[in-house]
Design an enzyme around this catalytic site. Sequence first.
Site, PDB file in Angstrom:
ATOM      1  N   PRO A  89     -27.641  27.757 -21.960  1.00  0.00           N
ATOM      2  CA  PRO A  89     -28.141  26.669 -22.804  1.00  0.00           C
ATOM      3  C   PRO A  89     -27.914  26.963 -24.292  1.00  0.00           C
ATOM      4  O   PRO A  89     -28.051  26.071 -25.121  1.00  0.00           O
ATOM      5  CB  PRO A  89     -29.643  26.617 -22.484  1.00  0.00           C
ATOM      6  CG  PRO A  89     -29.804  27.368 -21.198  1.00  0.00           C
ATOM      7  CD  PRO A  89     -28.720  28.405 -21.194  1.00  0.00           C
ATOM      8  N   GLU A 116     -33.586  34.125 -15.443  1.00  0.00           N
ATOM      9  CA  GLU A 116     -33.803  33.962 -16.894  1.00  0.00           C
ATOM     10  C   GLU A 116     -32.515  34.158 -17.685  1.00  0.00           C
ATOM     11  O   GLU A 116     -32.522  34.146 -18.916  1.00  0.00           O
ATOM     12  CB  GLU A 116     -34.868  34.948 -17.395  1.00  0.00           C
ATOM     13  CG  GLU A 116     -36.223  34.830 -16.708  1.00  0.00           C
ATOM     14  CD  GLU A 116     -36.787  33.417 -16.762  1.00  0.00           C
ATOM     15  OE1 GLU A 116     -36.815  32.834 -17.865  1.00  0.00           O
ATOM     16  OE2 GLU A 116     -37.181  32.886 -15.701  1.00  0.00           O
ATOM     17  N   ARG A 154      -8.632  17.974 -15.445  1.00  0.00           N
ATOM     18  CA  ARG A 154      -8.080  16.662 -15.819  1.00  0.00           C
ATOM     19  C   ARG A 154      -7.054  16.757 -16.936  1.00  0.00           C
ATOM     20  O   ARG A 154      -6.267  15.840 -17.132  1.00  0.00           O
ATOM     21  CB  ARG A 154      -9.203  15.720 -16.265  1.00  0.00           C
ATOM     22  CG  ARG A 154     -10.187  15.367 -15.158  1.00  0.00           C
ATOM     23  CD  ARG A 154     -11.349  14.560 -15.728  1.00  0.00           C
ATOM     24  NE  ARG A 154     -10.918  13.314 -16.349  1.00  0.00           N
ATOM     25  CZ  ARG A 154     -10.618  12.214 -15.678  1.00  0.00           C
ATOM     26  NH1 ARG A 154     -10.734  12.191 -14.375  1.00  0.00           N
ATOM     27  NH2 ARG A 154     -10.213  11.137 -16.318  1.00  0.00           N
ATOM     28  N   ASP A 169      -6.091   9.754 -23.166  1.00  0.00           N
ATOM     29  CA  ASP A 169      -5.723   9.996 -24.564  1.00  0.00           C
ATOM     30  C   ASP A 169      -6.413   8.994 -25.468  1.00  0.00           C
ATOM     31  O   ASP A 169      -6.767   9.305 -26.594  1.00  0.00           O
ATOM     32  CB  ASP A 169      -4.205   9.862 -24.763  1.00  0.00           C
ATOM     33  CG  ASP A 169      -3.473  11.092 -24.264  1.00  0.00           C
ATOM     34  OD1 ASP A 169      -4.148  12.093 -23.972  1.00  0.00           O
ATOM     35  OD2 ASP A 169      -2.243  11.039 -24.166  1.00  0.00           O
TER      36      ASP A 169
HETATM   37  C1  JDQ Z   1     -28.243  29.606 -16.674  1.00  0.00           C
HETATM   38  C2  JDQ Z   1     -32.447  29.053 -17.617  1.00  0.00           C
HETATM   39  C3  JDQ Z   1     -33.185  30.410 -19.467  1.00  0.00           C
HETATM   40  C4  JDQ Z   1     -32.922  27.917 -18.267  1.00  0.00           C
HETATM   41  C5  JDQ Z   1     -30.063  30.658 -15.901  1.00  0.00           C
HETATM   42  C6  JDQ Z   1     -28.702  30.801 -16.101  1.00  0.00           C
HETATM   43  N1  JDQ Z   1     -26.476  23.189 -20.473  1.00  0.00           N
HETATM   44  C7  JDQ Z   1     -27.157  24.055 -19.708  1.00  0.00           C
HETATM   45  N2  JDQ Z   1     -28.424  23.839 -19.333  1.00  0.00           N
HETATM   46  N3  JDQ Z   1     -28.844  24.860 -18.611  1.00  0.00           N
HETATM   47  C8  JDQ Z   1     -27.861  25.778 -18.516  1.00  0.00           C
HETATM   48  C9  JDQ Z   1     -26.781  25.285 -19.214  1.00  0.00           C
HETATM   49  C10 JDQ Z   1     -27.979  27.068 -17.831  1.00  0.00           C
HETATM   50  C11 JDQ Z   1     -26.859  27.903 -17.684  1.00  0.00           C
HETATM   51  C12 JDQ Z   1     -26.980  29.176 -17.115  1.00  0.00           C
HETATM   52  C13 JDQ Z   1     -29.352  28.758 -16.824  1.00  0.00           C
HETATM   53  C14 JDQ Z   1     -29.237  27.482 -17.384  1.00  0.00           C
HETATM   54  N4  JDQ Z   1     -30.443  29.428 -16.332  1.00  0.00           N
HETATM   55  C15 JDQ Z   1     -31.785  28.922 -16.259  1.00  0.00           C
HETATM   56  C16 JDQ Z   1     -32.572  30.289 -18.215  1.00  0.00           C
HETATM   57  C17 JDQ Z   1     -33.656  29.286 -20.123  1.00  0.00           C
HETATM   58  C18 JDQ Z   1     -33.529  28.033 -19.517  1.00  0.00           C
END
Ligand code: JDQ
Length: 239
Positions: A89, A116, A154, A169
């Site tokens: 995230p 996590e 794509r 495009d």
């Molecule tokens: C992981 C998590 C810490 C949620 C564990 C690995 N755009 C996007 N939203 N969420 C993710 C990507 C994502 C990607 C990899 C993930 C979430 N989590 C869960 C860990 C805080 C929040």
Amino acid sequence: MRFDILTIFPDFFGSPLKQSILGKAIEKGLIDVGIHNIRDFALDKHNTTDDSPYGGGDGMVMKVEPIVRAVEAVKGSRKSEVKVILTTPQGRQLNQQIAAELAQSSNLIIICGRYEGVDERVKELVVDMEVSIGDYVLGGGEIPALVIVDAVTRLVPGVLGSDMSARDDSFSEGLLEYPQYTRPESFRGLTVPDILLSGNHQKIKNWRRRESIKRTLERRPDLLEKAQLTEEEKKAIKN
Ligand code: JDQ
């Protein structure tokens, strides 16, 4: 284009990669996707891939050694340059420009976290780019990995028909799509705009352009700043 996905849930990827455009691209040999179970790279007899966080707190953290060993094993089996992506995230938010940038690589390794997230040292040791797919919280990186594979595939030459890639495009013109209709002409009193039945291709083209601009103005005014509009179109928007 070769994708290698590192995950503790390899079964996640079976069906999506068999369908539609992705399935066809794999069949045609335009892309190749390897799925690797991070557990296979664990070092202890229980194949542990996660542990509790130093400093305390909820949940589990993905261990550094299995992930780094998995990345190194895949890298060792590839000739050309490899870009390593971690979906989090906290990453750069995926958009068409980043997808195009990633499509320039011939090998992408995508690490899928869970729990996590991953030990910070994974990022320092092997990750080239952290990518988010948007500001909402998912349970892990598997769906973001599929999103990246889909968006990048794509853009691989030969994956879309030439008509469709020309159309995509035009999204790089930065406007939302115009409304689409197909048969029947009337459904529950809702009818297809007359102009689309007129056979006048110039008028249809103009109508679609106007509808695209109208929609973009209403729903995504932020996109209009970068959109490629004629002077006439810019004036029309100001009114
Ligand atoms: C992981 C998590 C810490 C949620 C564990 C690995 N755009 C996007 N939203 N969420 C993710 C990507 C994502 C990607 C990899 C993930 C979430 N989590 C869960 C860990 C805080 C929040």
